[in-house]
Design a protein around this motif. Structure first.
Motif, PDB file in Angstrom:
ATOM      1  N   LYS A 164       0.818  -1.209   0.000  1.00 12.76           N
ATOM      2  CA  LYS A 164       0.000   0.000   0.000  1.00 12.76           C
ATOM      3  C   LYS A 164       0.856   1.265   0.000  1.00 12.76           C
ATOM      4  O   LYS A 164       1.898   1.323   0.645  1.00 12.76           O
ATOM      5  CB  LYS A 164      -0.907   0.044   1.240  1.00 12.76           C
ATOM      6  N   ILE A 165       0.387   2.262  -0.747  1.00 13.14           N
ATOM      7  CA  ILE A 165       0.814   3.648  -0.562  1.00 13.14           C
ATOM      8  C   ILE A 165      -0.425   4.370  -0.066  1.00 13.14           C
ATOM      9  O   ILE A 165      -1.415   4.472  -0.793  1.00 13.14           O
ATOM     10  CB  ILE A 165       1.328   4.285  -1.858  1.00 13.14           C
ATOM     11  N   GLY A 166      -0.388   4.845   1.166  1.00 17.26           N
ATOM     12  CA  GLY A 166      -1.600   5.386   1.766  1.00 17.26           C
ATOM     13  C   GLY A 166      -2.648   4.295   1.870  1.00 17.26           C
ATOM     14  O   GLY A 166      -2.400   3.222   2.411  1.00 17.26           O
ATOM     15  N   LYS A 167      -3.816   4.537   1.282  1.00 24.24           N
ATOM     16  CA  LYS A 167      -4.905   3.552   1.332  1.00 24.24           C
ATOM     17  C   LYS A 167      -5.003   2.726   0.059  1.00 24.24           C
ATOM     18  O   LYS A 167      -5.846   1.829  -0.039  1.00 24.24           O
ATOM     19  CB  LYS A 167      -6.239   4.278   1.568  1.00 24.24           C
ATOM     20  N   THR A 168      -4.143   3.017  -0.914  1.00 21.82           N
ATOM     21  CA  THR A 168      -4.229   2.359  -2.217  1.00 21.82           C
ATOM     22  C   THR A 168      -3.416   1.075  -2.226  1.00 21.82           C
ATOM     23  O   THR A 168      -2.232   1.080  -1.870  1.00 21.82           O
ATOM     24  CB  THR A 168      -3.730   3.297  -3.331  1.00 21.82           C
ATOM     25  N   GLU A 169      -4.037  -0.004  -2.651  1.00 25.98           N
ATOM     26  CA  GLU A 169      -3.384  -1.307  -2.681  1.00 25.98           C
ATOM     27  C   GLU A 169      -2.727  -1.567  -4.038  1.00 25.98           C
ATOM     28  O   GLU A 169      -3.229  -1.165  -5.084  1.00 25.98           O
ATOM     29  CB  GLU A 169      -4.397  -2.422  -2.386  1.00 25.98           C
ATOM     30  N   PHE A 170      -1.589  -2.261  -3.985  1.00 22.60           N
ATOM     31  CA  PHE A 170      -0.863  -2.675  -5.177  1.00 22.60           C
ATOM     32  C   PHE A 170      -0.484  -4.144  -5.038  1.00 22.60           C
ATOM     33  O   PHE A 170      -0.209  -4.619  -3.940  1.00 22.60           O
ATOM     34  CB  PHE A 170       0.452  -1.900  -5.331  1.00 22.60           C
ATOM     35  N   ARG A 171      -0.414  -4.816  -6.162  1.00 18.38           N
ATOM     36  CA  ARG A 171       0.292  -6.090  -6.206  1.00 18.38           C
ATOM     37  C   ARG A 171       1.683  -5.813  -6.743  1.00 18.38           C
ATOM     38  O   ARG A 171       1.862  -4.973  -7.609  1.00 18.38           O
ATOM     39  CB  ARG A 171      -0.435  -7.099  -7.102  1.00 18.38           C
ATOM     40  N   GLU A 172       2.668  -6.529  -6.212  1.00 20.57           N
ATOM     41  CA  GLU A 172       4.044  -6.262  -6.606  1.00 20.57           C
ATOM     42  C   GLU A 172       4.281  -6.592  -8.079  1.00 20.57           C
ATOM     43  O   GLU A 172       3.646  -7.478  -8.653  1.00 20.57           O
ATOM     44  CB  GLU A 172       5.007  -7.069  -5.735  1.00 20.57           C
ATOM     45  N   ASP A 173       5.194  -5.841  -8.681  1.00 16.87           N
ATOM     46  CA  ASP A 173       5.624  -6.036 -10.056  1.00 16.87           C
ATOM     47  C   ASP A 173       4.469  -6.102 -11.044  1.00 16.87           C
ATOM     48  O   ASP A 173       4.185  -7.135 -11.653  1.00 16.87           O
ATOM     49  CB  ASP A 173       6.506  -7.287 -10.168  1.00 16.87           C
ATOM     50  N   ASN A 174       3.761  -4.998 -11.182  1.00 22.55           N
ATOM     51  CA  ASN A 174       2.724  -4.873 -12.210  1.00 22.55           C
ATOM     52  C   ASN A 174       2.891  -3.531 -12.906  1.00 22.55           C
ATOM     53  O   ASN A 174       3.935  -2.897 -12.796  1.00 22.55           O
ATOM     54  CB  ASN A 174       1.323  -5.043 -11.595  1.00 22.55           C
ATOM     55  N   ILE A 175       1.877  -3.068 -13.615  1.00 22.78           N
ATOM     56  CA  ILE A 175       2.022  -1.824 -14.377  1.00 22.78           C
ATOM     57  C   ILE A 175       2.164  -0.606 -13.473  1.00 22.78           C
ATOM     58  O   ILE A 175       2.632   0.443 -13.915  1.00 22.78           O
ATOM     59  CB  ILE A 175       0.834  -1.626 -15.345  1.00 22.78           C
ATOM     60  N   PHE A 176       1.771  -0.722 -12.214  1.00 22.88           N
ATOM     61  CA  PHE A 176       1.831   0.412 -11.297  1.00 22.88           C
ATOM     62  C   PHE A 176       3.073   0.405 -10.419  1.00 22.88           C
ATOM     63  O   PHE A 176       3.512   1.458  -9.966  1.00 22.88           O
ATOM     64  CB  PHE A 176       0.595   0.431 -10.390  1.00 22.88           C
ATOM     65  N   LEU A 177       3.640  -0.756 -10.134  1.00 21.80           N
ATOM     66  CA  LEU A 177       4.702  -0.861  -9.132  1.00 21.80           C
ATOM     67  C   LEU A 177       5.704  -1.946  -9.511  1.00 21.80           C
ATOM     68  O   LEU A 177       5.320  -3.055  -9.867  1.00 21.80           O
ATOM     69  CB  LEU A 177       4.096  -1.193  -7.764  1.00 21.80           C
ATOM     70  N   THR A 178       6.991  -1.600  -9.426  1.00 19.63           N
ATOM     71  CA  THR A 178       8.055  -2.583  -9.589  1.00 19.63           C
ATOM     72  C   THR A 178       8.936  -2.590  -8.344  1.00 19.63           C
ATOM     73  O   THR A 178       9.108  -1.558  -7.690  1.00 19.63           O
ATOM     74  CB  THR A 178       8.922  -2.291 -10.830  1.00 19.63           C
TER      75      THR A 178
END
Length: 300
Positions: free
Chosen positions: A4-18
């Motif tokens: 998470k950045i703040g309240k936003t969730e990410f899955r690792e290594d995708n189009i948003f986050l590496t």
């Protein structure tokens, strides 16, 4: 892993986050190439820059003071930085509330010959470190907001650089620094948000509360990695960054320091032996403009 950045969730290594933040140890002794990479990428990740024993000494000196303040679990190894679950006051220090944790060992690490020699060579002239340490001990469930440093540092040298020093190993779950790649090249953002001044304009300094919106609207991608004792990251003033959420029961301890050519003007908020800091941002009762209103005013 869900991050998470703040309240936003990410899955690792995708189009948003590496999780593969670019390293620069391959050119660490070539200062022309380091400067070019700073211009191109907006940051430098340098592994094993600091002597690990000096970083550990600084970390332990800070943890000792936190333990004396009853912020750490008395039944755990102090070096792990586990918070005291029975303490009602969370041990999350902002940069302005950490003066009692700034030890001699920390300052020796951040302003030592190794550091100043590096910046002398990087600037190709004598360098100075601003006499304020943005020390943070970030507790569980906390992340640093999305921002660049320009709105906080705008009244002095245009060559000032931030050096982020993790004071301990920082695995992904502990909430490390995360950088929005190429954000220093977003001209309209740099020309509006990047030219703002938190004290003059009464803004928060935060650029967005939605990290995915930034990628969708402006491009780029969030990038981070696992950091180890001794690593540093150097940032230019316009690269947008934040931190991942601390998902552990331990403290993430890090410190920002700023360096610039000695001959350049120094922002008066951060000059002298006892820098006064922010005139309005840190003043109690000051009403700051919301991020939404600021973005609308800037047309971005």
């Amino acid at each position: 892993m869900i991050l998470k950045i703040g309240k936003t969730e990410f899955r690792e290594d995708n189009i948003f986050l590496t999780l593969n933040l670019k390293e620069s140890n391959d050119i660490i002794n070539d200062y022309d190439k380091l400067n070019q990479r700073l211009k191109d990428d907006g940051f430098l990740l340098l592994r094993n820059f600091h002597n690990r024993s000096l970083v550990n000494e600084s970390r332990n000196s800070i943890l000792s003071r936190l333990a004396a303040l009853d912020k750490l679990d008395p039944h755990s190894d102090m070096s792990l930085g586990i918070i005291d679950p029975e303490n009602d006051s969370p041990p999350t220090y902002s940069a302005r509330n950490s003066q009692d944790l700034k030890t001699h060992s920390l300052k020796k690490l951040l302003y030592g010959k190794n550091v100043l020699s590096f910046f002398n060579k990087l600037f190709k002239k004598p360098a100075i470190g601003l006499n304020f340490q943005w020390l943070r001990t970030v507790g569980p469930g906390v992340s640093s907001p999305i921002h660049s440093d320009a709105p906080f540092m705008s009244r002095g040298s245009d060559r000032i650089l931030t050096c982020w020093t993790p004071l301990g190993d920082i695995p992904i779950e502990l909430g490390p620094l995360v950088i929005c790649e190429n954000s220093h090249t977003w001209k309209k953002v740099v020309d509006t948000y990047g030219k703002s001044d938190v004290d003059r304009d009464l803004t928060t300094g935060t650029f967005s509360e939605d990290p995915k919106e930034m990628v969708n609207k402006f491009g780029g991608r969030w990038a981070t990695t696992e950091f180890r004792i001794g690593d540093i990251v150097i940032l230019n003033m316009n690269i947008i960054h934040a931190s991942l959420l601390n998902m552990t029961n331990r403290l993430r301890i890090s410190c920002d320091t700023r360096y610039q050519p000695l001959s350049d003007p120094i922002d008066s908020r951060w000059s002298g032996n006892n820098p006064k800091g922010h005139e309005q941002l840190w003043k109690k009762g000051v009403k700051l403009e919301s991020v939404t209103r600021s973005r609308k005013r800037w047309g971005i």
